[in-house]
Design a protein around this motif. Structure first.
Motif, PDB file in Angstrom:
ATOM      1  N   GLU A  25      -1.579 -60.883  13.418  1.00 37.06           N
ATOM      2  CA  GLU A  25      -2.552 -60.024  14.373  1.00 37.06           C
ATOM      3  C   GLU A  25      -3.910 -60.374  13.873  1.00 37.06           C
ATOM      4  OE1 GLU A  25       1.452 -58.532  13.737  1.00 37.06           O
ATOM      5  OE2 GLU A  25      -0.070 -58.923  12.104  1.00 37.06           O
ATOM      6  N   LEU A  26      -4.443 -60.638  12.754  1.00 40.09           N
ATOM      7  CA  LEU A  26      -5.660 -60.997  12.387  1.00 40.09           C
ATOM      8  C   LEU A  26      -5.976 -62.090  12.693  1.00 40.09           C
ATOM      9  CD1 LEU A  26      -8.239 -60.188  10.876  1.00 40.09           C
ATOM     10  CD2 LEU A  26      -7.307 -61.350   8.833  1.00 40.09           C
ATOM     11  N   PHE A  27      -5.251 -63.222  12.812  1.00 36.86           N
ATOM     12  CA  PHE A  27      -5.367 -64.347  13.339  1.00 36.86           C
ATOM     13  C   PHE A  27      -5.641 -64.433  14.880  1.00 36.86           C
ATOM     14  CE2 PHE A  27      -4.395 -68.433  15.168  1.00 36.86           C
ATOM     15  CZ  PHE A  27      -4.625 -69.302  14.350  1.00 36.86           C
ATOM     16  N   LEU A  28      -5.109 -63.519  15.541  1.00 36.37           N
ATOM     17  CA  LEU A  28      -5.174 -63.454  16.958  1.00 36.37           C
ATOM     18  C   LEU A  28      -6.587 -62.745  17.312  1.00 36.37           C
ATOM     19  CD1 LEU A  28      -1.509 -62.860  17.982  1.00 36.37           C
ATOM     20  CD2 LEU A  28      -2.834 -64.928  18.304  1.00 36.37           C
ATOM     21  N   ARG A  29      -6.734 -61.672  16.375  1.00 39.39           N
ATOM     22  CA  ARG A  29      -7.968 -60.863  16.755  1.00 39.39           C
ATOM     23  C   ARG A  29      -9.257 -62.003  16.456  1.00 39.39           C
ATOM     24  NH1 ARG A  29     -10.073 -56.970  12.450  1.00 39.39           N
ATOM     25  NH2 ARG A  29     -12.388 -57.196  13.355  1.00 39.39           N
ATOM     26  N   LEU A  31      -9.113 -65.213  16.831  1.00 36.13           N
ATOM     27  CA  LEU A  31      -9.014 -65.881  17.887  1.00 36.13           C
ATOM     28  C   LEU A  31      -9.552 -65.501  19.349  1.00 36.13           C
ATOM     29  CD1 LEU A  31      -7.659 -68.557  19.203  1.00 36.13           C
ATOM     30  CD2 LEU A  31      -5.706 -66.960  19.850  1.00 36.13           C
ATOM     31  N   ASN A  32      -9.182 -64.309  19.697  1.00 32.73           N
ATOM     32  CA  ASN A  32      -9.925 -63.633  20.807  1.00 32.73           C
ATOM     33  C   ASN A  32     -11.437 -63.432  20.649  1.00 32.73           C
ATOM     34  OD1 ASN A  32      -7.401 -63.449  22.374  1.00 32.73           O
ATOM     35  ND2 ASN A  32      -6.994 -61.605  21.201  1.00 32.73           N
ATOM     36  N   ASP A  33     -11.979 -62.973  19.484  1.00 33.02           N
ATOM     37  CA  ASP A  33     -13.527 -63.032  19.164  1.00 33.02           C
ATOM     38  C   ASP A  33     -14.092 -64.185  19.362  1.00 33.02           C
ATOM     39  OD1 ASP A  33     -13.012 -60.244  18.782  1.00 33.02           O
ATOM     40  OD2 ASP A  33     -13.027 -60.467  16.520  1.00 33.02           O
ATOM     41  N   VAL A  34     -13.562 -65.189  18.783  1.00 34.85           N
ATOM     42  CA  VAL A  34     -14.242 -66.669  19.005  1.00 34.85           C
ATOM     43  C   VAL A  34     -14.122 -67.030  20.341  1.00 34.85           C
ATOM     44  CG1 VAL A  34     -13.470 -69.157  18.255  1.00 34.85           C
ATOM     45  CG2 VAL A  34     -13.367 -67.187  16.607  1.00 34.85           C
ATOM     46  N   LYS A  35     -13.019 -66.912  21.023  1.00 38.10           N
ATOM     47  CA  LYS A  35     -12.945 -67.375  22.618  1.00 38.10           C
ATOM     48  C   LYS A  35     -13.739 -66.521  23.325  1.00 38.10           C
ATOM     49  CE  LYS A  35      -8.851 -66.373  24.123  1.00 38.10           C
ATOM     50  NZ  LYS A  35      -7.734 -66.609  24.776  1.00 38.10           N
ATOM     51  N   ALA A  36     -14.070 -65.323  23.020  1.00 37.77           N
ATOM     52  CA  ALA A  36     -15.071 -64.598  23.893  1.00 37.77           C
ATOM     53  C   ALA A  36     -16.477 -64.971  23.470  1.00 37.77           C
ATOM     54  CB  ALA A  36     -15.084 -62.889  23.529  1.00 37.77           C
ATOM     55  N   TYR A  37     -16.740 -65.489  22.436  1.00 33.78           N
ATOM     56  CA  TYR A  37     -18.150 -65.749  21.946  1.00 33.78           C
ATOM     57  C   TYR A  37     -18.536 -67.167  22.550  1.00 33.78           C
ATOM     58  CZ  TYR A  37     -22.055 -66.178  18.848  1.00 33.78           C
ATOM     59  OH  TYR A  37     -23.325 -66.343  18.321  1.00 33.78           O
ATOM     60  N   ASP A  38     -17.415 -68.166  22.313  1.00 35.95           N
ATOM     61  CA  ASP A  38     -17.817 -69.337  22.944  1.00 35.95           C
ATOM     62  C   ASP A  38     -16.877 -70.110  23.404  1.00 35.95           C
ATOM     63  OD1 ASP A  38     -18.555 -72.424  22.555  1.00 35.95           O
ATOM     64  OD2 ASP A  38     -19.390 -72.264  20.898  1.00 35.95           O
ATOM     65  N   PHE A  55      -6.564 -73.201  22.872  1.00 34.89           N
ATOM     66  CA  PHE A  55      -7.493 -72.567  21.881  1.00 34.89           C
ATOM     67  C   PHE A  55      -6.794 -72.333  20.609  1.00 34.89           C
ATOM     68  CE2 PHE A  55      -5.305 -68.839  22.915  1.00 34.89           C
ATOM     69  CZ  PHE A  55      -5.060 -68.756  24.392  1.00 34.89           C
ATOM     70  N   ILE A  56      -5.523 -72.221  20.654  1.00 36.50           N
ATOM     71  CA  ILE A  56      -4.545 -72.097  19.501  1.00 36.50           C
ATOM     72  C   ILE A  56      -4.601 -73.353  18.530  1.00 36.50           C
ATOM     73  CG2 ILE A  56      -2.405 -71.582  18.374  1.00 36.50           C
ATOM     74  CD1 ILE A  56      -1.905 -69.475  20.467  1.00 36.50           C
ATOM     75  N   GLN A  57      -4.355 -74.398  19.354  1.00 28.84           N
ATOM     76  CA  GLN A  57      -4.639 -75.799  18.531  1.00 28.84           C
ATOM     77  C   GLN A  57      -5.879 -75.833  17.737  1.00 28.84           C
ATOM     78  OE1 GLN A  57      -3.553 -78.215  21.944  1.00 28.84           O
ATOM     79  NE2 GLN A  57      -2.419 -79.417  20.676  1.00 28.84           N
ATOM     80  N   ASN A  58      -7.092 -75.505  18.636  1.00 26.27           N
ATOM     81  CA  ASN A  58      -8.529 -75.751  17.892  1.00 26.27           C
ATOM     82  C   ASN A  58      -8.386 -74.827  16.684  1.00 26.27           C
ATOM     83  OD1 ASN A  58      -9.669 -77.782  19.441  1.00 26.27           O
ATOM     84  ND2 ASN A  58      -9.905 -76.046  21.048  1.00 26.27           N
ATOM     85  N   MET A  59      -8.072 -73.517  16.814  1.00 28.29           N
ATOM     86  CA  MET A  59      -8.154 -72.714  15.846  1.00 28.29           C
ATOM     87  C   MET A  59      -7.254 -72.800  14.651  1.00 28.29           C
ATOM     88  SD  MET A  59      -9.081 -68.591  15.793  1.00 28.29           S
ATOM     89  CE  MET A  59      -8.182 -67.490  14.348  1.00 28.29           C
ATOM     90  N   THR A  60      -6.224 -73.274  15.007  1.00 27.09           N
ATOM     91  CA  THR A  60      -5.044 -73.470  13.681  1.00 27.09           C
ATOM     92  C   THR A  60      -5.868 -74.749  13.135  1.00 27.09           C
ATOM     93  OG1 THR A  60      -3.377 -72.830  15.202  1.00 27.09           O
ATOM     94  CG2 THR A  60      -2.973 -74.394  13.393  1.00 27.09           C
ATOM     95  N   THR A  61      -6.178 -75.603  13.865  1.00 25.27           N
ATOM     96  CA  THR A  61      -6.910 -76.928  13.017  1.00 25.27           C
ATOM     97  C   THR A  61      -8.063 -76.249  11.884  1.00 25.27           C
ATOM     98  OG1 THR A  61      -6.491 -78.213  14.929  1.00 25.27           O
ATOM     99  CG2 THR A  61      -8.278 -79.050  13.295  1.00 25.27           C
ATOM    100  N   ALA A  62      -8.849 -75.647  12.544  1.00 24.82           N
ATOM    101  CA  ALA A  62     -10.218 -75.261  11.615  1.00 24.82           C
ATOM    102  C   ALA A  62      -9.466 -74.003  10.601  1.00 24.82           C
ATOM    103  CB  ALA A  62     -10.924 -74.280  12.445  1.00 24.82           C
TER     104      ALA A  62
END
Length: 155
Positions: A25-29, A31-38, A55-62
């Motif tokens: 749930e934190l990961f997805l939160r 993720l959504n904040d990051v997606k909304a920002y950029d 976006f999940i591949q990008n964030m999972t990588t980071a």
């Protein structure tokens, strides 16, 4: 996607927590904040109309690089992302996280923050845990990098 993010994931929530060091749930939160920002993290088509990274591949990588401190080419096989894109993704993710959360979460604690944290910790049975505010636990190896310790030393 099938391992951790599909409707019927291959792995249960405790595996997710072990893999990413946070609840799904934190990961997805984040993720959504990051997606909304950029919009860097939003899946797009490239010049020859191929679908880019999700976006999940990008964030999972980071997150994996930050959590485990692994090399940027470590993500090649599992996440299917090249080294140069991994570096770009990591740099962008870090800038976005600072932009999204910096003002609220990435500042030195003030007296009100410390008092609130101590109250919350005391309610959970952890007394006098000021040394763990920045996760240093007064460990000599990380004291040099502790913002709390630096603030105390410099007055």
């Amino acid at each position: 996607m099938k391992d951790y993010f599909s409707e019927n994931c291959k792995y249960p929530p405790e595996y997710f927590h072990r893999q990413f060091r946070m609840r799904r749930e934190l990961f997805l939160r984040i993720l959504n904040d990051v997606k909304a920002y950029d919009d860097y993290f939003i899946q797009k088509r490239d010049a020859i109309d191929r679908l880019g990274l999700s976006f999940i591949q990008n964030m999972t990588t980071a997150i994996c690089i930050l959590v485990y401190g692994c090399a940027t080419d470590h993500c090649d096989e599992y996440i299917k992302i090249g080294k140069s894109i991994t570096i770009e993704t990591l740099m962008t993710f870090c800038k976005v996280v600072v932009g999204v959360y910096g003002e609220e979460y990435m500042c030195p604690p003030n007296k009100a923050n410390i008092a609130r944290l101590l109250r919350e910790l005391e309610e959970k049975g952890f007394l006098c845990m000021v040394g763990s505010i920045d996760c240093s636990h007064n460990d000599i190896n990380v004291l040099d990098h502790s913002s709390v310790f630096n603030s105390i030393v410099t007055g």
